[in-house]
Design a protein around this motif. Structure first.
Motif, PDB file in Angstrom:
ATOM      1  N   LYS A 157       0.743  -1.175  -0.054  1.00 17.07           N
ATOM      2  CA  LYS A 157      -0.073  -0.131  -0.024  1.00 17.07           C
ATOM      3  C   LYS A 157       0.896   1.380   0.008  1.00 17.07           C
ATOM      4  CE  LYS A 157      -3.961  -2.187   2.540  1.00 17.07           C
ATOM      5  NZ  LYS A 157      -4.811  -2.055   3.749  1.00 17.07           N
ATOM      6  N   ASN A 158       0.181   2.223  -0.311  1.00 18.90           N
ATOM      7  CA  ASN A 158       1.184   3.598  -0.225  1.00 18.90           C
ATOM      8  C   ASN A 158       0.134   4.624  -0.113  1.00 18.90           C
ATOM      9  OD1 ASN A 158       3.221   5.130  -0.820  1.00 18.90           O
ATOM     10  ND2 ASN A 158       2.882   5.594  -2.971  1.00 18.90           N
ATOM     11  N   PRO A 159       0.313   5.838   0.817  1.00 18.65           N
ATOM     12  CA  PRO A 159       1.585   5.392   1.846  1.00 18.65           C
ATOM     13  C   PRO A 159       1.383   4.298   2.747  1.00 18.65           C
ATOM     14  CG  PRO A 159       0.338   7.397   2.291  1.00 18.65           C
ATOM     15  CD  PRO A 159      -0.447   6.704   1.247  1.00 18.65           C
ATOM     16  N   TYR A 160       2.599   3.642   3.189  1.00 22.12           N
ATOM     17  CA  TYR A 160       2.380   2.488   4.292  1.00 22.12           C
ATOM     18  C   TYR A 160       2.867   2.947   5.651  1.00 22.12           C
ATOM     19  CZ  TYR A 160       7.339   2.276   3.118  1.00 22.12           C
ATOM     20  OH  TYR A 160       8.714   2.690   2.724  1.00 22.12           O
ATOM     21  N   VAL A 161       3.212   4.185   5.647  1.00 23.81           N
ATOM     22  CA  VAL A 161       3.390   4.509   6.987  1.00 23.81           C
ATOM     23  C   VAL A 161       2.851   6.219   7.185  1.00 23.81           C
ATOM     24  CG1 VAL A 161       5.799   5.567   6.856  1.00 23.81           C
ATOM     25  CG2 VAL A 161       5.030   4.774   8.979  1.00 23.81           C
ATOM     26  N   GLY A 162       2.415   6.543   8.170  1.00 32.95           N
ATOM     27  CA  GLY A 162       1.711   7.930   8.277  1.00 32.95           C
ATOM     28  C   GLY A 162       2.872   9.042   8.765  1.00 32.95           C
ATOM     29  N   ASP A 163       2.633   9.986   9.111  1.00 29.92           N
ATOM     30  CA  ASP A 163       3.336  11.287   9.373  1.00 29.92           C
ATOM     31  C   ASP A 163       4.000  11.135  10.816  1.00 29.92           C
ATOM     32  OD1 ASP A 163       3.204  12.131   6.977  1.00 29.92           O
ATOM     33  OD2 ASP A 163       1.474  13.457   7.494  1.00 29.92           O
ATOM     34  N   TYR A 164       5.175  11.884  11.042  1.00 28.03           N
ATOM     35  CA  TYR A 164       5.551  12.220  12.435  1.00 28.03           C
ATOM     36  C   TYR A 164       6.256  10.814  12.755  1.00 28.03           C
ATOM     37  CZ  TYR A 164       2.494  15.921  11.995  1.00 28.03           C
ATOM     38  OH  TYR A 164       1.898  17.043  11.494  1.00 28.03           O
ATOM     39  N   VAL A 165       6.911   9.938  11.999  1.00 34.12           N
ATOM     40  CA  VAL A 165       7.713   8.696  12.450  1.00 34.12           C
ATOM     41  C   VAL A 165       8.761   9.093  13.273  1.00 34.12           C
ATOM     42  CG1 VAL A 165       8.912   6.774  11.516  1.00 34.12           C
ATOM     43  CG2 VAL A 165       7.021   7.580  10.134  1.00 34.12           C
ATOM     44  N   GLY A 166       8.778   8.215  14.356  1.00 38.13           N
ATOM     45  CA  GLY A 166       9.690   8.475  15.496  1.00 38.13           C
ATOM     46  C   GLY A 166       9.793   9.898  16.376  1.00 38.13           C
ATOM     47  N   THR A 167       8.610  10.595  16.133  1.00 38.75           N
ATOM     48  CA  THR A 167       8.629  11.892  16.851  1.00 38.75           C
ATOM     49  C   THR A 167       9.020  11.638  18.263  1.00 38.75           C
ATOM     50  OG1 THR A 167       6.962  12.973  15.312  1.00 38.75           O
ATOM     51  CG2 THR A 167       7.197  13.687  17.648  1.00 38.75           C
ATOM     52  N   GLY A 168      10.149  12.443  18.668  1.00 41.29           N
ATOM     53  CA  GLY A 168      10.508  12.219  20.034  1.00 41.29           C
ATOM     54  C   GLY A 168      11.186  11.018  20.663  1.00 41.29           C
ATOM     55  N   MET A 169      11.534  10.338  19.477  1.00 42.34           N
ATOM     56  CA  MET A 169      12.318   8.861  19.685  1.00 42.34           C
ATOM     57  C   MET A 169      13.585   9.269  20.458  1.00 42.34           C
ATOM     58  SD  MET A 169      13.453   6.445  16.935  1.00 42.34           S
ATOM     59  CE  MET A 169      14.302   4.692  17.211  1.00 42.34           C
ATOM     60  N   HIS A 170      14.015   8.471  21.588  1.00 40.57           N
ATOM     61  CA  HIS A 170      15.502   8.680  21.923  1.00 40.57           C
ATOM     62  C   HIS A 170      16.155   7.551  22.248  1.00 40.57           C
ATOM     63  CE1 HIS A 170      12.122   8.720  25.045  1.00 40.57           C
ATOM     64  NE2 HIS A 170      12.970   8.317  25.962  1.00 40.57           N
ATOM     65  N   GLY A 171      15.607   6.501  22.000  1.00 43.61           N
ATOM     66  CA  GLY A 171      16.155   5.194  21.955  1.00 43.61           C
ATOM     67  C   GLY A 171      15.689   3.895  21.061  1.00 43.61           C
ATOM     68  N   GLY A 172      16.130   2.744  20.964  1.00 46.27           N
ATOM     69  CA  GLY A 172      15.762   1.803  20.102  1.00 46.27           C
ATOM     70  C   GLY A 172      16.105   2.129  19.006  1.00 46.27           C
TER      71      GLY A 172
END
Length: 242
Positions: A157-172
């Motif tokens: 499918k397209n798009p296959y992920v939404g917006d703001y991927v990883g917002t605030g990410m700080h590990g992993g």
């Protein structure tokens, strides 16, 4: 042990499961499940629960050891603060999967909703894993502090992920099969190429995933993955006085 959950209140269903597990029952087949919440919550025994039907919210919350197999779709909040065990969903799942998850594995065959993996964390040997075979909504990996998330987009499918991927990410780490546009990413993540260790890590987790859903790991690995890592372990440090 077979339990017909048709028309059964969730409190009664969970009471039966807990009582039987405490008395040594090892495997449960829950039939005609239709929205009953909190199945498997807080159970710390290595039991197996097969769910036929659609369970309600907060499946496997605080779970510490069981294996739950959902032979349909799941709803919101699967694996909330889960500590150990496995959840395998042979369909799609809803929002906030793996909220605060600190161990165990969640395998979703199809699509997932919004805010999957939010506040997910790891500690020493406790490394939670979430793999989804389809698409994901906005805020995928939001405020992620540890663990591994993998998104496969097998349904193309397209798009296959939404917006703001990883917002605030700080590990992993987040692995995504395919390309993500820059405007879809949170400001706190960087996009990197995979190295040999990443390939090894992916194969290790996808081997189990493919076994559950009868997928071909070589076909999955034949397409390019990207890796998302946090730019900082304290992305909002400038907002605090210490």
């Amino acid at each position: 042990m077979k339990i017909d959950a048709k028309g059964m209140h969730y409190k009664e269903l969970n009471k039966i499961i807990r009582s039987a597990a405490n008395n040594g029952e090892q495997e449960f087949d829950l039939l005609n499940v239709n929205g009953q919440r909190y199945i498997g919550d807080g159970i710390d025994k290595k039991i197996k629960i097969n769910i036929y039907g659609t369970p309600g919210n907060d499946l496997a919350m605080f779970m510490n050891g069981p294996t739950i197999i959902v032979h349909a779709n799941g709803q919101d909040g699967i694996g909330n603060t889960m500590n150990a065990g496995e959840v395998i969903v042979h369909g799609d799942a809803g929002d906030v999967i793996g909220y605060g998850m600190r161990g165990g594995k969640i395998y979703i065959k199809g699509d997932v909703g919004y805010r999957v993996g939010i506040h997910m964390k790891s500690y020493k040997k406790q490394v939670p894993v979430i793999i989804a075979g389809g698409t994901a909504g906005d805020f995928y990996g939001e405020y992620m502090a540890g663990g591994i998330m993998i998104l496969l987009n097998l349904n193309k499918k397209n798009p296959y992920v939404g917006d703001y991927v990883g917002t605030g990410m700080h590990g992993g780490v987040i692995y995504i099969r395919g390309k993500v546009e820059e405007h879809q990413l949170g400001k706190e993540v960087s996009v990197l190429e995979l190295d040999q260790n990443d390939e090894k890590e992916l194969r290790k987790h996808l081997k189990d995933y493919c076994k559950h859903f009868d997928f071909n790991i070589e076909e999955i690995m034949s397409e390019k993955f990207i890796k998302l890592l946090p730019l900082s372990h304290r992305p909002y440090g400038n907002l605090y006085a210490y």
